[in-house]
Design a protein around this motif. Structure first.
Motif, short mmCIF file in Angstrom:
data_model
loop_
_atom_site.label_atom_id
_atom_site.label_comp_id
_atom_site.label_asym_id
_atom_site.label_seq_id
_atom_site.Cartn_x
_atom_site.Cartn_y
_atom_site.Cartn_z
N ARG A 134 6.21 -6.30 2.57
CA ARG A 134 6.72 -6.84 3.54
C ARG A 134 5.98 -7.02 4.88
N ALA A 135 4.44 -6.88 4.42
CA ALA A 135 3.59 -7.26 5.73
C ALA A 135 3.40 -8.55 5.72
N LEU A 136 3.19 -9.12 6.97
CA LEU A 136 3.11 -10.64 7.22
C LEU A 136 1.80 -10.99 6.51
N THR A 137 2.08 -12.16 5.69
CA THR A 137 1.06 -12.95 4.92
C THR A 137 1.28 -14.37 4.75
N GLU A 138 0.13 -14.91 4.36
CA GLU A 138 0.36 -16.34 3.97
C GLU A 138 0.63 -16.72 2.76
N PHE A 139 0.99 -15.98 2.08
CA PHE A 139 1.09 -15.79 0.38
C PHE A 139 2.26 -15.10 0.14
N ASP A 140 2.83 -15.34 -1.10
CA ASP A 140 4.16 -14.70 -1.50
C ASP A 140 3.78 -13.07 -1.60
N ILE A 141 2.50 -12.86 -1.99
CA ILE A 141 2.26 -11.32 -2.14
C ILE A 141 1.13 -11.23 -1.24
N CYS A 142 0.76 -10.07 -0.36
CA CYS A 142 -0.29 -10.01 0.27
C CYS A 142 -1.62 -9.54 -0.47
N SER A 143 -2.66 -9.50 0.22
CA SER A 143 -4.04 -9.02 -0.41
C SER A 143 -4.06 -7.84 -0.72
N ILE A 144 -3.54 -6.80 -0.14
CA ILE A 144 -3.51 -5.39 -0.47
C ILE A 144 -2.55 -5.22 -1.50
N CYS A 145 -1.46 -5.79 -1.63
CA CYS A 145 -0.51 -5.48 -3.08
C CYS A 145 -1.24 -6.33 -4.22
N GLN A 146 -1.87 -7.44 -4.00
CA GLN A 146 -2.62 -8.13 -5.02
C GLN A 146 -3.86 -7.32 -5.58
N SER A 147 -4.42 -6.75 -4.94
CA SER A 147 -5.71 -5.84 -5.14
C SER A 147 -5.61 -4.77 -6.31
N GLU A 148 -6.27 -5.21 -7.41
CA GLU A 148 -6.30 -4.31 -8.54
C GLU A 148 -6.76 -2.89 -8.18
N LYS A 149 -7.48 -2.70 -7.04
CA LYS A 149 -8.10 -1.47 -6.80
C LYS A 149 -7.05 -0.40 -6.25
N ARG A 150 -5.94 -1.06 -6.11
CA ARG A 150 -4.79 -0.40 -5.43
C ARG A 150 -4.00 0.31 -6.33
N SER A 151 -3.49 1.71 -6.07
CA SER A 151 -2.68 2.39 -7.26
C SER A 151 -1.19 2.00 -6.82
N GLU A 152 -0.76 1.64 -7.84
CA GLU A 152 0.75 1.44 -8.26
C GLU A 152 1.60 2.57 -7.73
N SER A 153 1.20 3.71 -8.16
CA SER A 153 1.88 4.90 -8.21
C SER A 153 1.86 5.45 -6.82
N GLN A 154 1.38 4.91 -5.92
CA GLN A 154 1.74 5.68 -4.49
C GLN A 154 2.11 4.44 -3.48
N ILE A 155 3.23 4.88 -2.71
CA ILE A 155 3.66 3.86 -1.66
C ILE A 155 3.59 4.57 -0.36
N CYS A 156 2.99 4.02 0.80
CA CYS A 156 3.05 4.68 1.85
C CYS A 156 3.95 3.95 2.90
N VAL A 157 4.99 4.56 3.41
CA VAL A 157 5.99 3.97 4.15
C VAL A 157 5.79 4.02 5.60
N VAL A 158 5.43 2.90 6.35
CA VAL A 158 5.15 2.91 7.91
C VAL A 158 6.26 2.06 8.34
N GLU A 159 6.47 2.32 9.85
CA GLU A 159 7.26 1.81 10.72
C GLU A 159 7.03 0.33 11.06
N ASN A 160 5.54 0.00 11.15
CA ASN A 160 5.24 -1.09 11.71
C ASN A 160 3.83 -1.75 11.05
N LEU A 161 3.40 -3.10 11.51
CA LEU A 161 2.31 -3.33 11.07
C LEU A 161 1.06 -2.66 11.57
#
Length: 168
Positions: free
Chosen positions: A31-58
């Motif tokens: 839900r981060a603001l992005t110009e694509f359907d999926i943002c660069s953080i979520c697209q990154s293969e270097k990111r673990s899919e097993s952890q999600i950090c929930v934050v209140e704002n950008l």
């Protein structure tokens, strides 16, 4: 920079308009603001899919990113539960978060909401939902800042630091 106020205002309007054109919507995962359907953080293969950090704002997401140690994905709430203000779980997109938790890939959810009454209520609500999927729930540490001197901290901060102390 510009010679007159009218010119500055026109360029400001054009700049803001061009930024709005670049930002299509929110990322379909975090839900981060992005110009694509999926943002660069979520697209990154270097990111673990097993952890999600929930934050209140950008701003919270960016602050954690600047630290450089978190390598999972995020979920941005854009607020916190507040029945008095009419803000419910539906307004925060928690249904999308629950969908992601139900797919079986997420093993840990790290809750990084503020230590306000609303932030704590939001944290507890999300924790209960995550535990129903047998997912590990953790909360970011709070208390004494690095380099902080105890004599300058308020009583609530010190009490929290004592209550949430860890082995050494």
């Amino acid at each position: 920079f510009f010679n007159d106020t009218a010119t500055t205002e026109i360029y400001t309007i054009l700049f803001v308009g061009s930024v709005k054109m670049c930002i299509r919507d929110r990322c379909g995962k975090c839900r981060a603001l992005t110009e694509f359907d999926i943002c660069s953080i979520c697209q990154s293969e270097k990111r673990s899919e097993s952890q999600i950090c929930v934050v209140e704002n950008l701003q919270d997401l960016y602050a954690i990113e600047q630290g450089g140690s978190f390598r999972g994905r995020y979920f941005v709430l854009y607020g916190h539960l507040s029945p008095i203000d009419g803000i419910s779980a539906d307004d925060l997109g928690i249904d999308l978060l629950i969908d992601q938790l139900s797919d079986g890939e997420v093993q840990e959810i790290i809750i990084a909401t503020n230590l306000t009454v609303e932030g704590q209520a939001t944290a507890y609500f999300i924790a209960e939902k995550a535990r129903s999927f047998d997912i590990t729930v953790s909360r970011i540490a709070h208390g004494v800042p690095v380099g902080g001197e105890l004599e300058y901290l308020d009583g609530n901060t010190l009490n929290l630091a004592i209550e949430t102390r860890q082995g050494f």
